[in-house]
Design a protein around this motif. Structure first.
Motif, PDB file in Angstrom:
ATOM      1  N   ILE A 194       0.844  -1.200   0.000  1.00 26.45           N
ATOM      2  CA  ILE A 194       0.000   0.000   0.000  1.00 26.45           C
ATOM      3  C   ILE A 194       0.875   1.245   0.000  1.00 26.45           C
ATOM      4  O   ILE A 194       1.726   1.432   0.869  1.00 26.45           O
ATOM      5  CB  ILE A 194      -0.944   0.008   1.218  1.00 26.45           C
ATOM      6  N   GLY A 195       0.679   2.083  -1.012  1.00 33.51           N
ATOM      7  CA  GLY A 195       1.441   3.318  -1.122  1.00 33.51           C
ATOM      8  C   GLY A 195       2.848   3.171  -1.655  1.00 33.51           C
ATOM      9  O   GLY A 195       3.552   4.174  -1.843  1.00 33.51           O
ATOM     10  N   LYS A 196       3.301   1.946  -1.916  1.00 30.03           N
ATOM     11  CA  LYS A 196       4.645   1.752  -2.460  1.00 30.03           C
ATOM     12  C   LYS A 196       4.702   2.285  -3.899  1.00 30.03           C
ATOM     13  O   LYS A 196       3.749   2.160  -4.675  1.00 30.03           O
ATOM     14  CB  LYS A 196       5.035   0.273  -2.451  1.00 30.03           C
ATOM     15  N   LYS A 197       5.838   2.854  -4.250  1.00 28.05           N
ATOM     16  CA  LYS A 197       6.010   3.490  -5.554  1.00 28.05           C
ATOM     17  C   LYS A 197       6.781   2.549  -6.469  1.00 28.05           C
ATOM     18  O   LYS A 197       7.943   2.235  -6.209  1.00 28.05           O
ATOM     19  CB  LYS A 197       6.744   4.810  -5.375  1.00 28.05           C
ATOM     20  N   VAL A 198       6.109   2.118  -7.538  1.00 26.87           N
ATOM     21  CA  VAL A 198       6.639   1.052  -8.391  1.00 26.87           C
ATOM     22  C   VAL A 198       6.781   1.542  -9.830  1.00 26.87           C
ATOM     23  O   VAL A 198       5.830   2.079 -10.408  1.00 26.87           O
ATOM     24  CB  VAL A 198       5.714  -0.181  -8.364  1.00 26.87           C
TER      25      VAL A 198
ATOM     26  N   PHE B 233       0.494  -5.400  -8.723  1.00 32.23           N
ATOM     27  CA  PHE B 233       0.850  -4.350  -7.766  1.00 32.23           C
ATOM     28  C   PHE B 233      -0.339  -3.443  -7.474  1.00 32.23           C
ATOM     29  O   PHE B 233      -0.532  -3.005  -6.329  1.00 32.23           O
ATOM     30  CB  PHE B 233       2.038  -3.546  -8.268  1.00 32.23           C
ATOM     31  N   ALA B 234      -1.145  -3.157  -8.500  1.00 31.74           N
ATOM     32  CA  ALA B 234      -2.331  -2.320  -8.297  1.00 31.74           C
ATOM     33  C   ALA B 234      -3.294  -2.970  -7.312  1.00 31.74           C
ATOM     34  O   ALA B 234      -3.900  -2.295  -6.469  1.00 31.74           O
ATOM     35  CB  ALA B 234      -3.028  -2.065  -9.630  1.00 31.74           C
TER      36      ALA B 234
ATOM     37  N   GLN C  96      -2.619  -4.540  -4.844  1.00 29.58           N
ATOM     38  CA  GLN C  96      -2.073  -4.425  -3.492  1.00 29.58           C
ATOM     39  C   GLN C  96      -1.961  -2.969  -3.038  1.00 29.58           C
ATOM     40  O   GLN C  96      -1.386  -2.680  -1.995  1.00 29.58           O
ATOM     41  CB  GLN C  96      -0.694  -5.085  -3.440  1.00 29.58           C
ATOM     42  N   GLY C  97      -2.494  -2.040  -3.848  1.00 33.89           N
ATOM     43  CA  GLY C  97      -2.536  -0.642  -3.442  1.00 33.89           C
ATOM     44  C   GLY C  97      -1.294   0.167  -3.736  1.00 33.89           C
ATOM     45  O   GLY C  97      -1.093   1.245  -3.157  1.00 33.89           O
ATOM     46  N   ALA C  98      -0.456  -0.306  -4.658  1.00 30.03           N
ATOM     47  CA  ALA C  98       0.757   0.422  -4.998  1.00 30.03           C
ATOM     48  C   ALA C  98       0.462   1.583  -5.942  1.00 30.03           C
ATOM     49  O   ALA C  98      -0.582   1.628  -6.608  1.00 30.03           O
ATOM     50  CB  ALA C  98       1.771  -0.513  -5.658  1.00 30.03           C
ATOM     51  N   LYS C  99       1.384   2.545  -5.990  1.00 31.39           N
ATOM     52  CA  LYS C  99       1.358   3.630  -6.962  1.00 31.39           C
ATOM     53  C   LYS C  99       2.287   3.243  -8.108  1.00 31.39           C
ATOM     54  O   LYS C  99       3.353   2.674  -7.876  1.00 31.39           O
ATOM     55  CB  LYS C  99       1.831   4.940  -6.330  1.00 31.39           C
ATOM     56  N   LEU C 100       1.883   3.563  -9.341  1.00 27.04           N
ATOM     57  CA  LEU C 100       2.618   3.043 -10.484  1.00 27.04           C
ATOM     58  C   LEU C 100       3.067   4.126 -11.455  1.00 27.04           C
ATOM     59  O   LEU C 100       2.294   5.031 -11.789  1.00 27.04           O
ATOM     60  CB  LEU C 100       1.744   2.046 -11.256  1.00 27.04           C
ATOM     61  N   ILE C 101       4.302   4.019 -11.905  1.00 23.27           N
ATOM     62  CA  ILE C 101       4.759   4.705 -13.112  1.00 23.27           C
ATOM     63  C   ILE C 101       4.973   3.620 -14.159  1.00 23.27           C
ATOM     64  O   ILE C 101       5.807   2.730 -13.975  1.00 23.27           O
ATOM     65  CB  ILE C 101       6.056   5.505 -12.894  1.00 23.27           C
TER      66      ILE C 101
ATOM     67  N   ASP D 117      10.284   2.942  -4.768  1.00 23.24           N
ATOM     68  CA  ASP D 117      10.566   1.850  -3.828  1.00 23.24           C
ATOM     69  C   ASP D 117      10.943   0.575  -4.563  1.00 23.24           C
ATOM     70  O   ASP D 117      11.730  -0.229  -4.062  1.00 23.24           O
ATOM     71  CB  ASP D 117       9.328   1.565  -2.963  1.00 23.24           C
ATOM     72  N   ILE D 118      10.372   0.417  -5.760  1.00 23.63           N
ATOM     73  CA  ILE D 118      10.525  -0.820  -6.515  1.00 23.63           C
ATOM     74  C   ILE D 118      10.696  -0.489  -7.992  1.00 23.63           C
ATOM     75  O   ILE D 118       9.975   0.353  -8.537  1.00 23.63           O
ATOM     76  CB  ILE D 118       9.304  -1.747  -6.326  1.00 23.63           C
ATOM     77  N   LEU D 119      11.639  -1.151  -8.639  1.00 23.13           N
ATOM     78  CA  LEU D 119      11.821  -1.049 -10.086  1.00 23.13           C
ATOM     79  C   LEU D 119      11.698  -2.431 -10.694  1.00 23.13           C
ATOM     80  O   LEU D 119      12.366  -3.376 -10.248  1.00 23.13           O
ATOM     81  CB  LEU D 119      13.200  -0.462 -10.419  1.00 23.13           C
ATOM     82  N   ILE D 120      10.858  -2.546 -11.721  1.00 19.23           N
ATOM     83  CA  ILE D 120      10.725  -3.800 -12.461  1.00 19.23           C
ATOM     84  C   ILE D 120      11.239  -3.568 -13.881  1.00 19.23           C
ATOM     85  O   ILE D 120      10.571  -2.908 -14.694  1.00 19.23           O
ATOM     86  CB  ILE D 120       9.259  -4.295 -12.510  1.00 19.23           C
ATOM     87  N   ASN D 121      12.422  -4.075 -14.174  1.00 19.23           N
ATOM     88  CA  ASN D 121      12.980  -3.985 -15.530  1.00 19.23           C
ATOM     89  C   ASN D 121      12.387  -5.116 -16.364  1.00 19.23           C
ATOM     90  O   ASN D 121      12.983  -6.181 -16.526  1.00 19.23           O
ATOM     91  CB  ASN D 121      14.509  -4.091 -15.479  1.00 19.23           C
ATOM     92  N   ASN D 122      11.190  -4.858 -16.878  1.00 24.38           N
ATOM     93  CA  ASN D 122      10.441  -5.894 -17.582  1.00 24.38           C
ATOM     94  C   ASN D 122      10.629  -5.847 -19.095  1.00 24.38           C
ATOM     95  O   ASN D 122      10.540  -6.871 -19.761  1.00 24.38           O
ATOM     96  CB  ASN D 122       8.949  -5.760 -17.246  1.00 24.38           C
ATOM     97  N   ALA D 123      10.877  -4.665 -19.644  1.00 22.09           N
ATOM     98  CA  ALA D 123      10.922  -4.511 -21.102  1.00 22.09           C
ATOM     99  C   ALA D 123      12.009  -5.376 -21.726  1.00 22.09           C
ATOM    100  O   ALA D 123      13.098  -5.537 -21.166  1.00 22.09           O
ATOM    101  CB  ALA D 123      11.146  -3.054 -21.467  1.00 22.09           C
ATOM    102  N   GLY D 124      11.701  -5.914 -22.879  1.00 25.55           N
ATOM    103  CA  GLY D 124      12.679  -6.698 -23.622  1.00 25.55           C
ATOM    104  C   GLY D 124      12.296  -6.725 -25.092  1.00 25.55           C
ATOM    105  O   GLY D 124      11.156  -6.412 -25.450  1.00 25.55           O
TER     106      GLY D 124
END
Length: 265
Positions: free
Chosen positions: A8-12, A29-30, A32-37, A88-95
């Motif tokens: 909740i409130g984590k910036k991802v 992540f949504a 679970q209440g996260a904020k997303l870029i 808070d969290i980075l997901i390097n998903n692009a490929g």
């Protein structure tokens, strides 16, 4: 596995967000209440994610990013700093994966593949980790790997090389960022039809299914649940690891006579 209250409130930040895995990760992540870029080179598809009913009730920000261009990656990092100071969290998903035999591949296509699959995660991790360190807070970074890091096929040598390099990059950053309590891990998802930008033939999908011991393709909860786990306090002592979530495909040689698409246990 339950993560109630964890995010909740984590910036991802999620790259490649408009693709099938990116969308599933964003939804997870949504929920679970996260904020997303959310970042992707495909602007139209990226903005359309605002209409996703599973993303309706969360804070969403978008950045159209060309991960083959250093300046665009820097712009994404500056956008994160402007909006949040740090993530808070980075997901390097692009490929990127386009079939090229190495004997026929030109340097431009090679550099684009390595650039998006290796250099972009390196630079974005570096920049966002610097922001986390400046703010004095822990973080979690996940690189999306692939079974291709362990096995190869004709036409995919550039991709396998990139994913193998990403595995070592994960370990290297894990070592350097551990003193700052920033954990770096990787998740290697299984095959999911539609996970590649290029269209897949039905024959290709069916052939892939016969190689998966658990008899189905990757679903919307499989890799995202592994990612949530690795980003949670339950995995606070895990860094530099790769969690493979592929139905057993990379466990060894396997050929099933009865593939089952789309079913989940």
């Amino acid at each position: 596995m339950h993560f109630e209250g964890t995010f909740i409130g984590k910036k991802v930040v999620i790259t490649g967000a408009a693709g099938i895995f990116g969308t599933w990760i964003a939804q997870a992540f949504a929920s679970q209440g996260a904020k997303l870029i959310l970042s992707d080179i495909r602007d139209k598809e990226l903005r359309a994610m605002r209409e996703d009913p599973l993303l309706k009730n969360v804070e969403l920000l978008f950045h159209t990013t060309d991960l083959a261009q250093e300046a665009s990656i820097v712009e994404l990092a500056e956008f994160v700093e402007q909006e949040w100071s740090s993530a808070d969290i980075l997901i390097n998903n692009a490929g990127i994966y386009q079939r090229h035999r190495l004997l026929e591949m030109n340097v431009k296509d090679w550099n684009t593949s390595i650039g998006v699959n290796v250099t972009a995660p390196f630079l974005l991790t570096q920049l966002l980790a610097q922001q986390m360190i400046k703010d004095g807070k822990p973080g979690s970074i996940i690189n999306i790997s692939s079974g291709a890091a362990l096995s190869n096929q004709i036409g995919g040598g550039h991709y396998s090389t990139g994913k193998a390099a990403l595995s070592m990059l994960t370990r290297s950053f894990a070592l350097e960022l551990a003193p700052y309590q920033i954990r770096v891990n990787a998740v290697a998802p299984g095959f999911a039809p539609g996970s590649e930008v290029s269209e897949l033939s039905e024959d290709y999908v069916q052939n892939m299914l016969t190689q998966i011991p658990l008899g189905r393709t990757s679903g919307p909860q499989d890799a995202p649940t592994a990612i949530l786990y690795l980003c949670s306090e339950a995995a606070s002592f895990i860094t530099g690891s790769t969690l493979t979530v592929d139905g057993g495909r990379t466990a060894g040689t396997f050929k099933s006579p009865k593939p089952q698409a789309g079913k989940q246990a």
